[in-house]
Design an enzyme around this catalytic site. Structure first.
Site, short mmCIF file in Angstrom:
data_model
loop_
_atom_site.label_atom_id
_atom_site.label_comp_id
_atom_site.label_asym_id
_atom_site.label_seq_id
_atom_site.Cartn_x
_atom_site.Cartn_y
_atom_site.Cartn_z
N ASN A 3 0.80 -1.22 0.00
CA ASN A 3 0.00 0.00 0.00
C ASN A 3 0.84 1.28 0.00
OD1 ASN A 3 -2.59 1.56 0.58
ND2 ASN A 3 -1.37 2.08 2.37
N TYR B 232 3.58 9.81 -11.50
CA TYR B 232 2.71 9.03 -10.62
C TYR B 232 1.82 8.11 -11.45
CZ TYR B 232 -0.84 8.14 -6.99
OH TYR B 232 -1.70 7.54 -6.10
N LYS C 99 1.93 4.02 -11.39
CA LYS C 99 0.76 3.25 -11.00
C LYS C 99 0.29 2.33 -12.14
CE LYS C 99 0.08 4.60 -6.71
NZ LYS C 99 0.16 3.64 -5.59
N THR D 195 -7.56 10.56 1.83
CA THR D 195 -6.35 10.20 2.57
C THR D 195 -5.43 11.42 2.65
OG1 THR D 195 -5.10 9.50 0.63
CG2 THR D 195 -6.53 7.86 1.67
#
Length: 255
Positions: free
Chosen positions: A90, A157, A161, A192
């Site tokens: 994670n 990013y 991913k 988050t």
């Protein structure tokens, strides 16, 4: 659904957000949970919460972008518990200056190492253990940016991913015959701390409409609870108020 009581789960990025919520969820389901992240203090807070809820947690702080650190933690988990049943990959990171015009070599390196290299290292560290067991579950947190090209998450990013999604599927390709299952979760917007890295940061009213870490924790426990003959390869999870869809419909109606 399989019983998780007594299973050993290694959760990375466990100090906040999805990782912290998932660690608590796995502990409540009966797992003995190993918590890893860069900073020991937030990990200890999560461990205290798990203990208060009647669960079992061990803190192993480490920099997961360094192979030596990853190898050490995996070795210590095996020595302590004798096996590694679940890895929840994670850990992840993003930066405010994320467009090509604002990126630098250091931030490029940070994004690739924090989102892809670390996951590859952790997977590589647990695979020999899981092969010897003839059983193991690896779960990865990617993102909708790992499936859809869009500007908000930034190019590096997004690329990292996408790589994580591919990494998960290649584990199933090569390791399924060894009893190892890999699942990648691609969430849309989740409330988050990484949202604080957006420029500008998300306002409270938008955070409230997003998927919450506890929602994702239930997904992680569900994946971990599948019987050994079942592999859920990939899951997409988005808020009901999906801003991507909303913007598409606004554009459609304005024609």
């Amino acid at each position: 659904m399989r019983e998780l009581k007594g299973k050993t789960a290694w959760v990375t990025g466990a100090g906040t957000g999805i990782g912290a919520a998932a660690a608590l969820g796995l502990a409540k389901a009966g797992c003995q949970v190993v918590l890893t992240g860069r900073r020991a203090a937030p990990l200890e807070e999560v461990a205290d919460g798990i203990t208060a809820a009647g669960g079992k947690a061990v803190v192993k702080a480490a920099d997961l972008t360094l192979w030596e650190s990853v190898e050490r933690v995996a070795r210590e988990i095996q020595a302590t518990f004798g096996r590694i049943d679940i890895l929840f990959n994670n850990a992840g990171v993003n930066v405010p200056d994320r467009s090509w015009a604002r990126l630098g070599p250091d931030t490029i390196n940070t994004l690739i190492q924090g989102n892809l290299t670390s996951a590859a290292y952790c997977s590589h560290a647990v695979l020999p253990v899981m092969r010897a067991q003839g059983d193991g579950q690896i779960i990865h947190t990617s993102t909708m940016a790992g499936r859809i090209i869009a500007p908000i998450s930034g190019p590096i990013y997004t690329a990292a991913k996408h790589g994580l999604v591919a990494l998960s599927h290649t584990i199933n390709l090569e390791e399924g015959e060894n009893g190892i299952r890999s699942s990648v979760v691609c969430p849309g917007a989740v409330a988050t701390p990484i949202m604080e890295k957006r420029d500008p940061p998300e306002p409270p009213e938008e955070l409230a409409r997003m998927v919450q870490p506890e929602d994702l924790a239930e997904v992680i426990v569900f994946l971990a609870s599948q019987p050994p003959h079942v592999c859920i390869n990939e899951i997409l999870v988005t808020p009901t108020h999906n801003r991507g869809y909303v913007s598409q419909m606004k554009a459609h109606r304005s024609r």
